[in-house]
Design a protein around this motif. Structure first.
Motif, mmCIF file in Angstrom:
data_model
loop_
_atom_site.group_PDB
_atom_site.id
_atom_site.type_symbol
_atom_site.label_atom_id
_atom_site.label_comp_id
_atom_site.label_asym_id
_atom_site.label_seq_id
_atom_site.Cartn_x
_atom_site.Cartn_y
_atom_site.Cartn_z
ATOM 1 N N CYS A 198 0.807 -1.214 0.000
ATOM 2 C CA CYS A 198 0.000 0.000 0.000
ATOM 3 C C CYS A 198 0.846 1.273 0.000
ATOM 4 N N ASP A 199 2.000 1.231 0.646
ATOM 5 C CA ASP A 199 2.801 2.448 0.761
ATOM 6 C C ASP A 199 3.718 2.653 -0.440
ATOM 7 N N PHE A 200 3.446 1.968 -1.554
ATOM 8 C CA PHE A 200 4.247 2.147 -2.766
ATOM 9 C C PHE A 200 3.660 3.212 -3.690
ATOM 10 N N GLN A 201 2.650 3.992 -3.214
ATOM 11 C CA GLN A 201 2.010 4.936 -4.121
ATOM 12 C C GLN A 201 2.979 5.973 -4.658
ATOM 13 N N HIS A 202 4.027 6.290 -3.888
ATOM 14 C CA HIS A 202 4.992 7.285 -4.362
ATOM 15 C C HIS A 202 5.883 6.737 -5.482
ATOM 16 N N LEU A 203 5.917 5.417 -5.630
ATOM 17 C CA LEU A 203 6.773 4.803 -6.642
ATOM 18 C C LEU A 203 6.057 4.582 -7.971
ATOM 19 N N LEU A 204 4.817 4.999 -8.081
ATOM 20 C CA LEU A 204 4.029 4.672 -9.266
ATOM 21 C C LEU A 204 4.676 5.113 -10.582
ATOM 22 N N PRO A 205 5.272 6.320 -10.682
ATOM 23 C CA PRO A 205 5.905 6.673 -11.961
ATOM 24 C C PRO A 205 7.008 5.704 -12.380
ATOM 25 N N GLU A 206 7.689 5.084 -11.391
ATOM 26 C CA GLU A 206 8.774 4.161 -11.711
ATOM 27 C C GLU A 206 8.270 2.808 -12.193
ATOM 28 N N LEU A 207 6.972 2.529 -12.042
ATOM 29 C CA LEU A 207 6.436 1.263 -12.555
ATOM 30 C C LEU A 207 6.572 1.168 -14.065
ATOM 31 N N ARG A 208 6.730 2.291 -14.715
ATOM 32 C CA ARG A 208 6.936 2.263 -16.179
ATOM 33 C C ARG A 208 8.100 1.366 -16.543
ATOM 34 N N ASP A 209 9.175 1.427 -15.764
ATOM 35 C CA ASP A 209 10.354 0.615 -16.060
ATOM 36 C C ASP A 209 10.046 -0.870 -15.911
ATOM 37 N N ILE A 210 9.190 -1.204 -14.939
ATOM 38 C CA ILE A 210 8.815 -2.603 -14.740
ATOM 39 C C ILE A 210 7.946 -3.093 -15.899
ATOM 40 N N PHE A 211 7.012 -2.270 -16.341
ATOM 41 C CA PHE A 211 6.184 -2.654 -17.487
ATOM 42 C C PHE A 211 7.021 -2.746 -18.756
ATOM 43 N N ASN A 212 8.009 -1.873 -18.890
ATOM 44 C CA ASN A 212 8.907 -1.939 -20.060
ATOM 45 C C ASN A 212 9.635 -3.279 -20.100
ATOM 46 N N ALA A 213 10.057 -3.765 -18.928
ATOM 47 C CA ALA A 213 10.757 -5.054 -18.867
ATOM 48 C C ALA A 213 9.832 -6.186 -19.296
ATOM 49 N N ALA A 214 8.563 -6.103 -18.908
ATOM 50 C CA ALA A 214 7.619 -7.168 -19.246
ATOM 51 C C ALA A 214 7.422 -7.286 -20.749
ATOM 52 N N VAL A 215 7.291 -6.160 -21.439
ATOM 53 C CA VAL A 215 7.028 -6.226 -22.886
ATOM 54 C C VAL A 215 8.272 -6.656 -23.656
ATOM 55 N N ARG A 216 9.413 -6.673 -22.994
ATOM 56 C CA ARG A 216 10.641 -7.182 -23.641
ATOM 57 C C ARG A 216 10.790 -8.685 -23.444
ATOM 58 N N GLY A 217 9.780 -9.321 -22.877
ATOM 59 C CA GLY A 217 9.802 -10.775 -22.774
ATOM 60 C C GLY A 217 10.205 -11.321 -21.432
ATOM 61 N N VAL A 218 10.358 -10.474 -20.426
ATOM 62 C CA VAL A 218 10.736 -10.948 -19.102
ATOM 63 C C VAL A 218 9.524 -11.591 -18.430
ATOM 64 N N ASP A 219 9.750 -12.700 -17.728
ATOM 65 C CA ASP A 219 8.662 -13.392 -17.032
ATOM 66 C C ASP A 219 8.365 -12.773 -15.676
ATOM 67 N N VAL A 220 9.415 -12.295 -15.005
ATOM 68 C CA VAL A 220 9.268 -11.687 -13.687
ATOM 69 C C VAL A 220 10.125 -10.424 -13.649
ATOM 70 N N ALA A 221 9.516 -9.276 -13.389
ATOM 71 C CA ALA A 221 10.256 -8.015 -13.225
ATOM 72 C C ALA A 221 10.109 -7.578 -11.777
ATOM 73 N N ILE A 222 11.246 -7.326 -11.120
ATOM 74 C CA ILE A 222 11.260 -7.051 -9.679
ATOM 75 C C ILE A 222 11.892 -5.685 -9.427
ATOM 76 N N GLY A 223 11.254 -4.869 -8.601
ATOM 77 C CA GLY A 223 11.831 -3.593 -8.201
ATOM 78 C C GLY A 223 12.982 -3.812 -7.242
ATOM 79 N N SER A 224 14.175 -3.449 -7.651
ATOM 80 C CA SER A 224 15.387 -3.703 -6.859
ATOM 81 C C SER A 224 15.813 -2.450 -6.101
ATOM 82 N N ARG A 225 15.788 -2.532 -4.758
ATOM 83 C CA ARG A 225 16.195 -1.408 -3.918
ATOM 84 C C ARG A 225 17.703 -1.294 -3.802
ATOM 85 N N PHE A 226 18.418 -2.364 -4.134
ATOM 86 C CA PHE A 226 19.860 -2.393 -3.928
ATOM 87 C C PHE A 226 20.623 -2.438 -5.246
ATOM 88 N N SER A 227 19.997 -1.962 -6.291
ATOM 89 C CA SER A 227 20.707 -1.772 -7.550
ATOM 90 C C SER A 227 21.756 -0.676 -7.371
#
Length: 508
Positions: free
Chosen positions: A345-374
Motif C-alpha cells: 500500500c505504501d508504494f504509491q509514491h513509486l508509481l511513476p517508476e512502474l513504467r520501467d517494470i512494465f517496459n521489462a515485461a514487454v521485452r519478454g521478461v517473465d518476472v520483473a522485480i523492483g530492486s532497492r539495492f541496484s
C-alpha cells in the motif's frame, strides 16, 4: 556583499567542480549516471515536467539526465561561465549562460531544479531565495553538495596548505544546509549523507565502495564521512495537485494486469494508491485486488467505498489467522489477468517508476522485480539492521543457489500469470517475498531486476508491520528448502511445469 560578488562565488564553485570532475574523478560518467537515476526516482519524474539545472558547466550531467529521463522532459541548463555547451540535435535541452542571476530566468518557473556544489556560506541566503522563486508551487529541488566532514577532503585541504592550493569554498554542513533551505521557505526537507565512492579509487575499489555505500550511508555516525550531502526539498503547493496523465505506452498490456495489494491497517494509503494506479495505468488494468488482512482500523470500510466507486476493484476480506503471505496467496488465487503486479500500500509514491517494470515485461521478461539495492538506486532513512539482514540473506542465497542477483525479496513484482500458477508458495508472512523472487529464478524463468529508490515510511503513511526478528526465520526456511530442492534435484519442484507443458527457459 553585492550581487556581482555573489555571482562570482557561483562561478568559482562551478569552475572548481568542473576541474575536479574532469581531472580527478576516474568514474565521472558512472557517478553522474547514478545521480541522474537517483534524481529521477527521488522526485518521481513524470513526462513533460520541466527541469532547471543550475551550474551545468560543460553539460556532462545534463546529457546524462536527458538520457535517463528518456528525452521526455524539457531541460534548461544554466552555466555561470561565458562558454555555453553545444546543444544536442533534436533534444529538449536549452543551454544558457547567465551574467546575472536569475537574469533571463526572471518570472520563469520550473517543476524541478537540480543543483550540484553551488551553495556556499557566502551566498546561501541570496541564492536559495532565488531558487525558491524559480520553482512552481509544489515543485521540488535536489542538491548534491560536498560534505565538509569527508576525511579525504579534510586531508587534501590540509596538504594543500603547503602548496598554496587552498580550497576557497565555504562548505555548509548537513545541519547548516538544512537550516538554510528551511529558512528560504522550503518544506519537506530531507538531507542525508551520500556516496562513499571517493578517492583513492581503483577498479576493484570502486566495486567494493559502491556496494559498501548502501550500508555506510545508513550507519550513524559513519555516514557523516560520506563524500556528498544529498538534500531534497519542496516548495509548498497552493493546493493538492492530483496526477492527470496516463503513462501507458504498450498496447500489448491493455487490460492485462491484475494488481494484488495486501492491506493491514492501511486506511491512510489505499485511496491515493488506487487513484494513482487508475490515473497512470488505467488502460493496463484488468482488476485491482485489495486484500484486507483483518485490519483493526477503517481499511475494510475504505475498500468497500472504493469498490462501489470503481468497477475494477475486487475486494478480498480475509478471516484469521493474519499474515501478509496468506494475504498475497489469497490475492494471487483470485487474480485473472495475464500479468499479476504485487505491491504494498505504501508504494504509491513509486508509481511513476512502474513504467520501467512494465517496459521489462514487454521485452519478454517473465518476472520483473523492483530492486532497492541496484547500483542505480538510493535508500533514504532505511533501517540499518534491515540492510544488514537483506544483504546477508542475499549474499548467502547467491552462494548457496549459485545464481547472480541483488534484491529479489521486495514485494514489487510483475509476474506472468502462468508463472504464479506454477509457484509452490508456503510462507505465511513476509518471507513469501523471498519465495516469489527466488523460485522463478530456480525454475528457469527470465527474471529481471529493475532499479527503484526507496524512502522509508514517513509518519503520515502509518507504521510498517514488518518485524525483523519475528519474520527472519521464514527467510532462512525458504533458503533451506530451495537449497534442498536444488542439491537433490527434487523433481517434485517442477510438477506444475511438466503437467502444463511449460518449457523451462534460460535467463538471458
Amino acid at each position: 556583499m553585492g550581487d556581482n560578488e555573489l555571482l562570482d562565488t557561483l562561478q568559482q564553485r562551478e569552475q572548481f567542480r568542473e576541474h575536479y570532475w574532469h581531472k580527478k574523478d576516474p568514474i565521472l560518467q558512472e557517478r553522474l549516471l547514478w545521480r541522474a537515476q537517483t534524481f529521477r526516482q527521488l522526485i518521481h519524474l513524470l513526462p513533460g515536467q520541466s527541469i532547471l539545472e543550475l551550474g551545468c558547466g560543460s553539460g556532462v550531467f545534463t546529457r546524462e539526465l536527458h538520457r535517463v529521463s528518456k528525452s521526455e522532459n524539457p531541460i534548461t541548463a544554466v552555466t555561470f561561465q561565458e562558454q555555453v555547451p553545444e546543444e544536442p540535435e533534436k533534444s529538449l535541452i536549452e543551454f544558457l549562460s547567465l551574467s546575472s542571476f536569475p537574469g533571463p530566468l526572471q518570472n520563469k518557473t520550473f517543476d524541478h531544479i537540480i543543483i550540484m556544489d553551488l551553495v556556499d556560506e557566502t551566498n546561501s541566503s541570496w541564492f536559495l531565495e532565488n531558487v525558491y522563486a524559480l520553482l512552481k508551487p509544489g515543485g521540488q529541488v535536489t542538491f548534491y553538495e560536498s560534505n565538509p566532514k569527508n576525511p579525504f577532503l579534510k586531508g587534501r585541504n590540509f596538504l594543500n596548505r603547503f602548496s598554496n592550493k587552498t580550497d576557497r569554498r565555504k562548505l555548509l554542513s548537513r545541519s547548516e544546509l538544512s537550516r538554510s533551505v528551511r529558512e528560504a521557505g522550503f518544506v519537506n526537507v530531507v538531507a542525508v549523507y551520500n556516496d562513499f565512492v571517493y578517492a583513492p579509487l581503483t577498479p576493484k575499489g570502486v566495486w567494493w565502495l559502491r556496494n559498501l555505500s548502501t550500508l555506510l550511508e545508513n550507519l550513524s555516525p559513519i555516514d557523516s564521512f560520506a563524500g556528498a550531502i544529498l538534500l531534497h526539498a519542496q516548495k509548498a503547493p497552493q493546493e493538492t495537485i492530483e496526477p492527470n496523465q496516463s503513462l501507458c505506452q504498450h498496447k500489448e498490456l491493455a487490460g492485462a494486469v491484475s494488481v494484488v495489494v495486501p492491506c493491514h491497517n492501511e486506511e491512510m494509503n489505499i485511496t491515493s494508491l488506487v487513484t494513482g494506479l487508475l490515473t497512470f495505468y488505467g488502460d493496463y488494468l484488468h482488476e485491482i485486488i485489495l486484500v484486507d488482512d483483518n485490519s483493526k482500523d477503517n481499511t475494510r470500510c475504505v475498500i468497500e467505498q472504493l469498490a462501489e466507486k470503481y468497477p475494477l476493484i475486487k475486494p478480498v476480506f480475509r478471516k484469521p489467522p493474519n499474515g501478509v503471505g496468506r494475504a498475497i496467496r489469497d490475492g494471487y488465487r483470485v487474480a485473472t489477468g495475464k500479468y499479476i503486479l504485487s505491491m504494498d500500500c505504501d508504494f504509491q509514491h513509486l508509481l511513476p517508476e512502474l513504467r520501467d517494470i512494465f517496459n521489462a515485461a514487454v521485452r519478454g521478461v517473465d518476472v520483473a522485480i523492483g530492486s532497492r539495492f541496484s547500483r542505480r538506486s538510493v535508500l533514504l532513512n532505511y533501517p540499518f539492521q534491515k540492510i544488514i539482514a537483506n544483504r546477508g540473506f542475499h549474499f548467502l542465497a547467491r552462494l548457496i543457489l549459485g545464481k547472480k542477483f541483488r534484491d529479489l525479496t521486495n514485494n514489487l513484482k510483475l509476474i506472468r500469470k502462468e508463472v504464479v500458477d506454477n509457484l509452490q508458495l508456503t510462507q505465511t508472512d513476509f518471507a513469501i517475498n523471498a519465495e516469489t523472487g527466488l523460485m522463478p529464478l530456480l525454475m528457469g524463468y527470465r527474471v529481471r531486476e529493475v532499479p527503484i529508490s526507496w524512502v522509508n515510511r514517513t509518519p503520515d503513511m502509518g507504521v510498517s508491520s514488518f518485524k525483523l526478528f519475528k519474520v527472519g526465520g521464514g527467510y532462512w526456511r525458504v533458503l533451506y528448502q530451495l537449497w534442498v530442492k536444488k542439491m537433490f534435484n527434487n523433481n517434485s519442484y517442477y510438477p506444475a511445469i511438466r503437467l502444463k507443458g511449460v518449457k523451462k527457459v534460460q535467463l538471458p
